[in-house]
Write a protein that holds these residues in place. Sequence first.
Motif, PDB file in Angstrom:
ATOM      1  N   UNK A 266     -38.820 -12.952 -68.939  1.00 56.56           N
ATOM      2  CA  UNK A 266     -40.159 -12.838 -68.380  1.00 56.56           C
ATOM      3  C   UNK A 266     -40.091 -12.803 -66.856  1.00 56.56           C
ATOM      4  N   UNK A 267     -40.090 -11.609 -66.288  1.00 55.78           N
ATOM      5  CA  UNK A 267     -40.043 -11.367 -64.844  1.00 55.78           C
ATOM      6  C   UNK A 267     -38.878 -12.144 -64.211  1.00 55.78           C
ATOM      7  N   UNK A 268     -37.712 -11.999 -64.775  1.00 56.00           N
ATOM      8  CA  UNK A 268     -36.530 -12.708 -64.302  1.00 56.00           C
ATOM      9  C   UNK A 268     -35.908 -11.972 -63.129  1.00 56.00           C
ATOM     10  N   UNK A 269     -35.850 -12.642 -61.993  1.00 61.30           N
ATOM     11  CA  UNK A 269     -35.286 -12.037 -60.789  1.00 61.30           C
ATOM     12  C   UNK A 269     -33.767 -12.238 -60.754  1.00 61.30           C
ATOM     13  N   UNK A 270     -33.084 -11.263 -60.166  1.00 68.09           N
ATOM     14  CA  UNK A 270     -31.635 -11.349 -59.972  1.00 68.09           C
ATOM     15  C   UNK A 270     -31.364 -10.978 -58.516  1.00 68.09           C
ATOM     16  N   UNK A 271     -30.732 -11.873 -57.777  1.00 65.63           N
ATOM     17  CA  UNK A 271     -30.598 -11.657 -56.347  1.00 65.63           C
ATOM     18  C   UNK A 271     -29.181 -11.928 -55.865  1.00 65.63           C
ATOM     19  N   UNK A 272     -28.735 -11.091 -54.919  1.00 66.26           N
ATOM     20  CA  UNK A 272     -27.419 -11.256 -54.310  1.00 66.26           C
ATOM     21  C   UNK A 272     -27.410 -10.536 -52.974  1.00 66.26           C
ATOM     22  N   UNK A 273     -26.303 -10.650 -52.230  1.00 60.63           N
ATOM     23  CA  UNK A 273     -26.210  -9.999 -50.932  1.00 60.63           C
ATOM     24  C   UNK A 273     -24.782  -9.552 -50.678  1.00 60.63           C
ATOM     25  N   UNK A 274     -24.644  -8.461 -49.954  1.00 59.20           N
ATOM     26  CA  UNK A 274     -23.331  -8.024 -49.500  1.00 59.20           C
ATOM     27  C   UNK A 274     -23.405  -7.776 -48.001  1.00 59.20           C
ATOM     28  N   UNK A 275     -22.300  -8.002 -47.293  1.00 58.80           N
ATOM     29  CA  UNK A 275     -22.317  -7.888 -45.837  1.00 58.80           C
ATOM     30  C   UNK A 275     -20.965  -7.428 -45.312  1.00 58.80           C
ATOM     31  N   UNK A 276     -21.015  -6.793 -44.143  1.00 57.30           N
ATOM     32  CA  UNK A 276     -19.814  -6.460 -43.380  1.00 57.30           C
ATOM     33  C   UNK A 276     -20.126  -6.700 -41.915  1.00 57.30           C
ATOM     34  N   UNK A 277     -19.234  -7.412 -41.215  1.00 53.76           N
ATOM     35  CA  UNK A 277     -19.422  -7.715 -39.801  1.00 53.76           C
ATOM     36  C   UNK A 277     -18.164  -7.341 -39.021  1.00 53.76           C
ATOM     37  N   UNK A 278     -18.359  -6.747 -37.871  1.00 56.41           N
ATOM     38  CA  UNK A 278     -17.289  -6.559 -36.892  1.00 56.41           C
ATOM     39  C   UNK A 278     -17.814  -7.114 -35.576  1.00 56.41           C
TER      40      UNK A 278
END
Length: 423
Positions: free
Chosen positions: A148-160
């Motif tokens: 029931x309206x289940x959210x799925x969250x994550x993040x990806x990043x790259x830094x220089x």
Amino acid sequence: MNKLTLFAVLALTWSVALAKSPTHFSLRAESMGGAHVAVVDDKEAIHYNYAGLSQINRLGNYDKRPEQGYYPRNWIGDMRLTFGGAGDIFKFLSTYNDVKEVQDLFRDAQNEANAITKDHPQITSKTSAILDSLVKNPKYVKTISSYDHKTMEARVKFDAELAFHNFGAAFWMNGSVAPYIDAGLILPYVVVDTFVIDAVAQMGGAYEIIPNALSVGAGAKIVKRHKTNMVTVGLANYSSIVDTLKDQLGDATDDFFDSKTFSIGLDLGILYQFNREVRFGASLRDIYLKSLAGETLIPNFTMGVNYSPRFMNSNTGYGRKFNVALDFADMFNNDRNYKFFTHLNFGFEFEQTLAAIPGLNNEFRFIVLRLAGGFRGGYPSAGVGLEVLRFFSIEAATWGEERGYYTGQDENRIYMVQASIGF
């Protein structure tokens, strides 16, 4: 691994709730509850307060700044390449198992429907048979309710990033999307509201107005944001998933270098060393000269204080750092009825050199351990980091963000891990 399971993994890996402006995720700062505007003694000054660049090769330097000579020294500065990703691992595991379970139930129902409608292959009768088979199965009803309206969250990043005394520059990217699963009438389906890629190139510097006391900083950045339209994918019709993902990736690639969607931003900061243990800081960040991807972004005004007790810091070979910080962050943002405590960030960090050459003032350290904790907008945060030979480091942090319509309504728990190389 089948296609449906693969899609669930991909969705979880690339998802995130979109911030108001491109946001650099510093695990050092986030583990301290986001309280960092007056800490800024390394490359994170580029992202939180450019005035902090004046501290590099000054804290821990008895000749240049004797009052803070006890502080662990970072005389080289910072040159780092960082890769990281985040997600709620517990929600990931539960969703992964639910997806497999629903798919198995659906295939069993298909097989049963094929047997029932063997002499009546009309689509309508087969669909009805599938639905009847699913409804008869109590396990299906229990499983489908978890979507029931289940959210799925994550993040990806790259830094220089590159930072040394009074100068810093960085290029960084974040990939983000905001998907959720709804139960649907028969089978769950995935809705992706927006897929976002942010790319930021920035540089700036600091200047000491009053030596060893008052510094100001300023920087500019070029920002690009790419956004896709809403995508809806039914879990039963997973044969088209790969094509859908390819189309979205093609759109992002084709439009990413369109100069019309670039924006210019400015960051300003100030840092005041009140005495040998207390610093005050303030920054006005994300002052954009035009809208970004059709959105007008609100500048981030933050004030804070940092306390570094003399007796807890050491600049010997086995250096030790201890900071306690408090920020009142993002004052201009009153979105979703945010209250006072949403803007209040608090945290501490403890860093200890575990292996080094004695007598070298912490300049040649072999192994460094860092622990941190705090509260970000009322939600707890924590982090741990390990640095080896100054060259390689790995960090993990968790913090909470408000996802609801008022402070404390709905916590979005973030778990992020990153690895970096450099000096």
